[in-house]
Design a protein around this motif. Structure first.
Motif, PDB file in Angstrom:
ATOM      1  N   ILE A  18       0.847  -1.198   0.000  1.00  0.00           N
ATOM      2  CA  ILE A  18       0.000   0.000   0.000  1.00  0.00           C
ATOM      3  C   ILE A  18       0.880   1.244   0.000  1.00  0.00           C
ATOM      4  CG2 ILE A  18      -1.637   1.349   1.402  1.00  0.00           C
ATOM      5  CD1 ILE A  18      -2.815  -1.409   2.298  1.00  0.00           C
ATOM      6  N   ALA A  19       1.926   1.221   0.825  1.00  0.00           N
ATOM      7  CA  ALA A  19       2.861   2.352   0.906  1.00  0.00           C
ATOM      8  C   ALA A  19       3.484   2.628  -0.459  1.00  0.00           C
ATOM      9  CB  ALA A  19       3.948   2.050   1.940  1.00  0.00           C
ATOM     10  N   ASP A  20       3.920   1.574  -1.133  1.00  0.00           N
ATOM     11  CA  ASP A  20       4.551   1.732  -2.441  1.00  0.00           C
ATOM     12  C   ASP A  20       3.579   2.316  -3.468  1.00  0.00           C
ATOM     13  OD1 ASP A  20       6.840   0.655  -1.305  1.00  0.00           O
ATOM     14  OD2 ASP A  20       6.541  -1.346  -2.173  1.00  0.00           O
ATOM     15  N   ARG A  21       2.327   1.845  -3.452  1.00  0.00           N
ATOM     16  CA  ARG A  21       1.341   2.367  -4.408  1.00  0.00           C
ATOM     17  C   ARG A  21       1.000   3.829  -4.119  1.00  0.00           C
ATOM     18  NH1 ARG A  21      -0.159  -3.140  -4.323  1.00  0.00           N
ATOM     19  NH2 ARG A  21      -1.522  -2.916  -2.534  1.00  0.00           N
ATOM     20  N   LEU A  22       0.930   4.194  -2.839  1.00  0.00           N
ATOM     21  CA  LEU A  22       0.676   5.599  -2.493  1.00  0.00           C
ATOM     22  C   LEU A  22       1.816   6.492  -2.969  1.00  0.00           C
ATOM     23  CD1 LEU A  22      -0.816   5.334   1.110  1.00  0.00           C
ATOM     24  CD2 LEU A  22      -1.963   6.252  -0.924  1.00  0.00           C
ATOM     25  N   LYS A  23       3.039   6.065  -2.706  1.00  0.00           N
ATOM     26  CA  LYS A  23       4.206   6.860  -3.101  1.00  0.00           C
ATOM     27  C   LYS A  23       4.271   6.993  -4.619  1.00  0.00           C
ATOM     28  CE  LYS A  23       9.090   7.279  -1.951  1.00  0.00           C
ATOM     29  NZ  LYS A  23      10.177   6.676  -1.162  1.00  0.00           N
ATOM     30  N   GLU A  24       4.048   5.888  -5.331  1.00  0.00           N
ATOM     31  CA  GLU A  24       4.066   5.911  -6.789  1.00  0.00           C
ATOM     32  C   GLU A  24       2.951   6.816  -7.331  1.00  0.00           C
ATOM     33  OE1 GLU A  24       3.037   2.802 -10.374  1.00  0.00           O
ATOM     34  OE2 GLU A  24       4.072   2.008  -8.625  1.00  0.00           O
ATOM     35  N   GLY A  25       1.766   6.711  -6.754  1.00  0.00           N
ATOM     36  CA  GLY A  25       0.643   7.547  -7.178  1.00  0.00           C
ATOM     37  C   GLY A  25       0.914   9.026  -6.946  1.00  0.00           C
ATOM     38  N   ARG A  26       1.536   9.342  -5.816  1.00  0.00           N
ATOM     39  CA  ARG A  26       1.873  10.736  -5.507  1.00  0.00           C
ATOM     40  C   ARG A  26       2.880  11.276  -6.507  1.00  0.00           C
ATOM     41  NH1 ARG A  26       6.134  12.851  -3.239  1.00  0.00           N
ATOM     42  NH2 ARG A  26       6.857  10.944  -2.230  1.00  0.00           N
ATOM     43  N   LYS A  27       3.895  10.470  -6.796  1.00  0.00           N
ATOM     44  CA  LYS A  27       4.924  10.914  -7.747  1.00  0.00           C
ATOM     45  C   LYS A  27       4.342  11.084  -9.146  1.00  0.00           C
ATOM     46  CE  LYS A  27       8.999   9.383  -5.277  1.00  0.00           C
ATOM     47  NZ  LYS A  27      10.217   8.571  -5.311  1.00  0.00           N
ATOM     48  N   LYS A  28       3.475  10.153  -9.571  1.00  0.00           N
ATOM     49  CA  LYS A  28       2.838  10.278 -10.891  1.00  0.00           C
ATOM     50  C   LYS A  28       1.960  11.519 -10.966  1.00  0.00           C
ATOM     51  CE  LYS A  28       2.793   5.551 -12.592  1.00  0.00           C
ATOM     52  NZ  LYS A  28       1.988   4.375 -12.937  1.00  0.00           N
ATOM     53  N   ALA A  29       1.361  11.893  -9.844  1.00  0.00           N
ATOM     54  CA  ALA A  29       0.515  13.093  -9.803  1.00  0.00           C
ATOM     55  C   ALA A  29       1.356  14.360  -9.714  1.00  0.00           C
ATOM     56  CB  ALA A  29      -0.447  13.012  -8.620  1.00  0.00           C
ATOM     57  N   GLY A  30       2.680  14.202  -9.541  1.00  0.00           N
ATOM     58  CA  GLY A  30       3.574  15.351  -9.457  1.00  0.00           C
ATOM     59  C   GLY A  30       3.414  16.141  -8.171  1.00  0.00           C
ATOM     60  N   LEU A  31       3.091  15.443  -7.095  1.00  0.00           N
ATOM     61  CA  LEU A  31       2.865  16.105  -5.814  1.00  0.00           C
ATOM     62  C   LEU A  31       3.978  15.786  -4.820  1.00  0.00           C
ATOM     63  CD1 LEU A  31      -0.930  15.217  -5.357  1.00  0.00           C
ATOM     64  CD2 LEU A  31       0.006  17.421  -6.104  1.00  0.00           C
ATOM     65  N   THR A  32       4.267  16.740  -3.958  1.00  0.00           N
ATOM     66  CA  THR A  32       5.139  16.468  -2.820  1.00  0.00           C
ATOM     67  C   THR A  32       4.272  15.851  -1.726  1.00  0.00           C
ATOM     68  OG1 THR A  32       4.711  18.598  -1.762  1.00  0.00           O
ATOM     69  CG2 THR A  32       6.545  18.507  -3.363  1.00  0.00           C
ATOM     70  N   GLN A  33       4.912  15.329  -0.693  1.00  0.00           N
ATOM     71  CA  GLN A  33       4.148  14.790   0.431  1.00  0.00           C
ATOM     72  C   GLN A  33       3.292  15.884   1.074  1.00  0.00           C
ATOM     73  OE1 GLN A  33       7.426  13.110   2.663  1.00  0.00           O
ATOM     74  NE2 GLN A  33       6.925  11.038   1.967  1.00  0.00           N
ATOM     75  N   ALA A  34       3.836  17.066   1.188  1.00  0.00           N
ATOM     76  CA  ALA A  34       3.094  18.184   1.784  1.00  0.00           C
ATOM     77  C   ALA A  34       1.894  18.559   0.917  1.00  0.00           C
ATOM     78  CB  ALA A  34       4.006  19.390   1.979  1.00  0.00           C
ATOM     79  N   GLN A  35       2.080  18.569  -0.393  1.00  0.00           N
ATOM     80  CA  GLN A  35       0.975  18.902  -1.299  1.00  0.00           C
ATOM     81  C   GLN A  35      -0.129  17.841  -1.236  1.00  0.00           C
ATOM     82  OE1 GLN A  35       3.450  19.227  -4.806  1.00  0.00           O
ATOM     83  NE2 GLN A  35       3.172  21.463  -4.894  1.00  0.00           N
ATOM     84  N   LEU A  36       0.271  16.580  -1.195  1.00  0.00           N
ATOM     85  CA  LEU A  36      -0.718  15.507  -1.090  1.00  0.00           C
ATOM     86  C   LEU A  36      -1.471  15.626   0.234  1.00  0.00           C
ATOM     87  CD1 LEU A  36      -2.163  12.952  -1.940  1.00  0.00           C
ATOM     88  CD2 LEU A  36      -0.201  11.630  -1.091  1.00  0.00           C
ATOM     89  N   ALA A  37      -0.740  15.868   1.302  1.00  0.00           N
ATOM     90  CA  ALA A  37      -1.381  16.011   2.611  1.00  0.00           C
ATOM     91  C   ALA A  37      -2.407  17.145   2.588  1.00  0.00           C
ATOM     92  CB  ALA A  37      -0.328  16.261   3.685  1.00  0.00           C
ATOM     93  N   ASP A  38      -2.027  18.257   1.981  1.00  0.00           N
ATOM     94  CA  ASP A  38      -2.932  19.402   1.895  1.00  0.00           C
ATOM     95  C   ASP A  38      -4.160  19.059   1.049  1.00  0.00           C
ATOM     96  OD1 ASP A  38      -3.551  22.220   2.397  1.00  0.00           O
ATOM     97  OD2 ASP A  38      -3.166  22.490   0.250  1.00  0.00           O
ATOM     98  N   LYS A  39      -3.922  18.454  -0.091  1.00  0.00           N
ATOM     99  CA  LYS A  39      -5.010  18.122  -1.011  1.00  0.00           C
ATOM    100  C   LYS A  39      -5.969  17.086  -0.400  1.00  0.00           C
ATOM    101  CE  LYS A  39      -5.618  17.230  -5.917  1.00  0.00           C
ATOM    102  NZ  LYS A  39      -4.990  16.984  -7.191  1.00  0.00           N
ATOM    103  N   ALA A  40      -5.424  16.163   0.384  1.00  0.00           N
ATOM    104  CA  ALA A  40      -6.233  15.113   1.010  1.00  0.00           C
ATOM    105  C   ALA A  40      -6.737  15.520   2.398  1.00  0.00           C
ATOM    106  CB  ALA A  40      -5.423  13.822   1.120  1.00  0.00           C
ATOM    107  N   GLN A  41      -6.374  16.710   2.826  1.00  0.00           N
ATOM    108  CA  GLN A  41      -6.763  17.225   4.148  1.00  0.00           C
ATOM    109  C   GLN A  41      -6.311  16.278   5.271  1.00  0.00           C
ATOM    110  OE1 GLN A  41     -10.993  17.744   3.577  1.00  0.00           O
ATOM    111  NE2 GLN A  41     -10.703  19.786   2.719  1.00  0.00           N
ATOM    112  N   LEU A  42      -5.030  15.896   5.171  1.00  0.00           N
ATOM    113  CA  LEU A  42      -4.409  15.031   6.169  1.00  0.00           C
ATOM    114  C   LEU A  42      -3.143  15.698   6.675  1.00  0.00           C
ATOM    115  CD1 LEU A  42      -4.640  11.618   4.254  1.00  0.00           C
ATOM    116  CD2 LEU A  42      -6.072  12.352   6.165  1.00  0.00           C
ATOM    117  N   ALA A  43      -2.651  15.235   7.791  1.00  0.00           N
ATOM    118  CA  ALA A  43      -1.378  15.736   8.304  1.00  0.00           C
ATOM    119  C   ALA A  43      -0.245  15.186   7.437  1.00  0.00           C
ATOM    120  CB  ALA A  43      -1.187  15.295   9.753  1.00  0.00           C
TER     121      ALA A  43
END
Length: 175
Positions: A18-43
């Motif tokens: 699951i971790a690998d798919r999340l990381k791969e999906g984030r990178k394909k979306a061109g997002l940083t971890q902070a951007q993904l957190a903001d977009k998903a309304q998560l810490a």
């Protein structure tokens, strides 16, 4: 002891997948971890922990992440965009026949009782809100209210159907 260790290893392996798919999906979306957190309304720390395999997202977090990454929750969990092909009991609410699914969901909600049905309802409404635009969600809520308002007229039909189906369901449960 060996079985317990094997089970722990299996859980760790699934969490890492699951971790690998999340990381791969984030990178394909061109997002940083902070951007993904903001977009998903998560810490941001949650996203980091999910990507490192230190934790697996819960149902609401999974939905938020899937929506933010434009991936299906099933893909994040299993690596397949398809629904579970299993006939296992935990997958009986998945299918193409909406009437059948509605009856199965109603039966489940009846069995689990109000105390458990309320959080399930909240989860389903949150998932619908995430999937729909504000306008579509407002129409969705109005449709639900219309159903509620028309239930007294449908009550006799529903009771007759339940009475005719109940013996068949009871017989199948005994098999």
């Amino acid at each position: 002891m060996k079985k317990a260790r094997a089970k722990v290893a299996e859980i760790i392996s699934l969490t890492q997948a699951i971790a690998d798919r999340l990381k791969e999906g984030r990178k394909k979306a061109g997002l940083t971890q902070a951007q993904l957190a903001d977009k998903a309304q998560l810490a941001r720390s949650s996203v980091i922990n999910y990507e490192q395999g230190n934790a697996a997202p819960g149902a609401l977090e999974l939905i938020k992440l899937a929506h933010a990454l434009k991936l299906s929750p099933n893909f994040i969990l299993s690596g397949s965009a398809e629904f579970f092909p299993s006939g296992a009991p935990e997958h009986v609410l998945v299918g193409d026949n909406m009437s059948e699914i509605a009856i199965k969901v109603a039966l489940c909600l009846t069995v689990i009782g109000r105390e458990s049905a309320e959080p399930v309802s909240a989860l389903l409404m949150t998932m619908a809100r995430q999937k729909l635009s504000k306008k579509e969600f407002a129409v969705f809520v109005k449709a639900q209210m219309a159903i509620k308002d028309s239930l007294p007229d449908m009550a006799a039909k529903i009771e007759n159907m339940a009475e005719s189906v109940a013996p068949k369901v009871a017989k199948r449960m005994q098999e």
